[in-house]
Design an enzyme around this catalytic site. Structure first.
Site, PDB file in Angstrom:
ATOM      1  N   ARG A   7     -54.525 -47.141 -24.404  1.00 22.07           N
ATOM      2  CA  ARG A   7     -54.049 -47.343 -25.593  1.00 22.07           C
ATOM      3  C   ARG A   7     -52.286 -46.992 -25.622  1.00 22.07           C
ATOM      4  O   ARG A   7     -51.574 -47.664 -26.488  1.00 22.07           O
ATOM      5  CB  ARG A   7     -54.586 -46.629 -26.580  1.00 22.07           C
ATOM      6  CG  ARG A   7     -56.068 -47.342 -26.830  1.00 22.07           C
ATOM      7  CD  ARG A   7     -57.002 -46.271 -27.842  1.00 22.07           C
ATOM      8  NE  ARG A   7     -56.907 -44.822 -27.252  1.00 22.07           N
ATOM      9  CZ  ARG A   7     -57.995 -44.520 -26.372  1.00 22.07           C
ATOM     10  NH1 ARG A   7     -58.745 -45.463 -25.976  1.00 22.07           N
ATOM     11  NH2 ARG A   7     -57.909 -43.331 -26.093  1.00 22.07           N
ATOM     12  N   GLU A  40     -62.015 -31.404 -19.290  1.00 19.79           N
ATOM     13  CA  GLU A  40     -63.321 -30.292 -19.508  1.00 19.79           C
ATOM     14  C   GLU A  40     -64.243 -30.259 -18.580  1.00 19.79           C
ATOM     15  O   GLU A  40     -64.623 -29.248 -18.255  1.00 19.79           O
ATOM     16  CB  GLU A  40     -63.501 -30.561 -20.836  1.00 19.79           C
ATOM     17  CG  GLU A  40     -64.192 -29.177 -21.852  1.00 19.79           C
ATOM     18  CD  GLU A  40     -64.391 -29.716 -23.111  1.00 19.79           C
ATOM     19  OE1 GLU A  40     -64.956 -28.761 -23.830  1.00 19.79           O
ATOM     20  OE2 GLU A  40     -64.432 -30.586 -23.754  1.00 19.79           O
TER      21      GLU A  40
HETATM   22  P1  AMP Z   1     -55.590 -34.759 -23.360  1.00 21.98           P
HETATM   23  O1  AMP Z   1     -55.434 -35.312 -21.886  1.00 21.98           O
HETATM   24  O2  AMP Z   1     -56.853 -33.975 -23.508  1.00 21.98           O
HETATM   25  O3  AMP Z   1     -54.342 -34.529 -24.128  1.00 21.98           O
HETATM   26  O4  AMP Z   1     -56.525 -36.480 -23.834  1.00 21.98           O
HETATM   27  C1  AMP Z   1     -55.644 -37.410 -23.898  1.00 21.98           C
HETATM   28  C2  AMP Z   1     -56.118 -38.721 -23.594  1.00 21.98           C
HETATM   29  O5  AMP Z   1     -57.415 -38.899 -24.059  1.00 21.98           O
HETATM   30  C3  AMP Z   1     -55.295 -39.686 -24.468  1.00 21.98           C
HETATM   31  O6  AMP Z   1     -54.979 -40.685 -23.453  1.00 21.98           O
HETATM   32  C4  AMP Z   1     -56.043 -40.115 -25.447  1.00 21.98           C
HETATM   33  O7  AMP Z   1     -56.079 -41.515 -25.641  1.00 21.98           O
HETATM   34  C5  AMP Z   1     -57.428 -39.524 -25.079  1.00 21.98           C
HETATM   35  N1  AMP Z   1     -58.047 -38.800 -26.478  1.00 21.98           N
HETATM   36  C6  AMP Z   1     -58.447 -37.629 -26.114  1.00 21.98           C
HETATM   37  N2  AMP Z   1     -58.929 -36.980 -27.286  1.00 21.98           N
HETATM   38  C7  AMP Z   1     -58.950 -38.136 -28.187  1.00 21.98           C
HETATM   39  C8  AMP Z   1     -59.722 -38.085 -29.553  1.00 21.98           C
HETATM   40  N3  AMP Z   1     -60.081 -37.345 -30.500  1.00 21.98           N
HETATM   41  N4  AMP Z   1     -59.273 -39.657 -29.856  1.00 21.98           N
HETATM   42  C9  AMP Z   1     -58.904 -40.583 -29.470  1.00 21.98           C
HETATM   43  N5  AMP Z   1     -58.462 -40.460 -28.087  1.00 21.98           N
HETATM   44  C10 AMP Z   1     -58.431 -39.054 -27.448  1.00 21.98           C
END
Ligand code: AMP
Length: 187
Positions: A72, A109
């Site tokens: 995205r 996680e």
């Molecule tokens: P993180 O590494 O945990 O910050 O996760 C980031 C990636 O996961 C990004 O590329 C987001 O597009 C996706 N992501 C994580 N949580 C969500 C959420 N609640 N809704 C949509 N996309 C998410």
């Protein structure tokens, strides 16, 4: 540096994002931006906000490329790069990029993930903005910052459409000395 985003604009953009509970796994509320992207006016508002920040006369000058994260992030990043007239660099999941790539493995996680960027995508000293749709735990963005720095380029700022403020993404990036900008924050 702070930029105040107009309240009505924020409400309109938040109203265009769909919450999908329990996707991709139970307990996660997925922020679905496809409902925003299909509305041309809203999509343009998002790109205009980023372009005002990183374009001529904005508070973060000197951006030479947008680096965005699959998948995205590509939609927003490609549009922003064109709006600014700068290059676009994709960061992809392992095994997708055709030429020689530099990679970074990071903890999720549950388990681990690996992202890659072409070794010659950026040059040393090049100034970039890292862009993604959502910052959650910040693990993906942190790994991407390390990839960019690993080739000697400089991250001027990390930017997100959506910040999940109840997760430690911002503090993780700020601990690395990164500036974090988000248009929409959810607490
Ligand atoms: P993180 O590494 O945990 O910050 O996760 C980031 C990636 O996961 C990004 O590329 C987001 O597009 C996706 N992501 C994580 N949580 C969500 C959420 N609640 N809704 C949509 N996309 C998410």
């Amino acid at each position: 540096m702070e930029m105040t985003v107009n309240k009505t604009l924020v409400e309109n953009l938040k109203g265009a994002i769909r919450d999908v509970p329990d996707f991709p796994s139970e307990g996660i509320i997925f922020k679905d931006i496809t409902t925003l992207l299909k509305q041309g006016e809203r999509f343009k508002e998002v790109i205009d906000l980023f372009a005002a920040r990183y374009g001529p006369g904005g508070p973060v000058p000197g951006v030479e490329a947008i680096v965005a994260i699959e998948a995205r992030g590509f939609i927003l990043g490609g549009a922003l790069a064109v709006a600014l007239g700068v290059g676009f660099v994709p960061v992809r999941k392992q095994g997708k990029l055709p030429a020689q790539a530099t990679r970074m493995t990071y903890e999720l996680e549950y388990g681990r993930d690996t992202i890659e960027m072409h070794q010659d995508a950026l040059s040393a000293g090049q100034k970039v903005v890292l862009l993604d749709d959502v910052i959650a735990t910040g693990g993906t963005a942190e790994a991407t910052v390390r990839l960019i720095q690993g080739v000697g380029a400089e991250v001027l700022e990390t930017a997100f459409l959506i910040e999940l403020g109840f997760l430690p993404g911002r503090s993780k990036l700020e601990a690395l000395g990164q500036s974090v900008f988000s248009i929409l924050k959810y607490d």
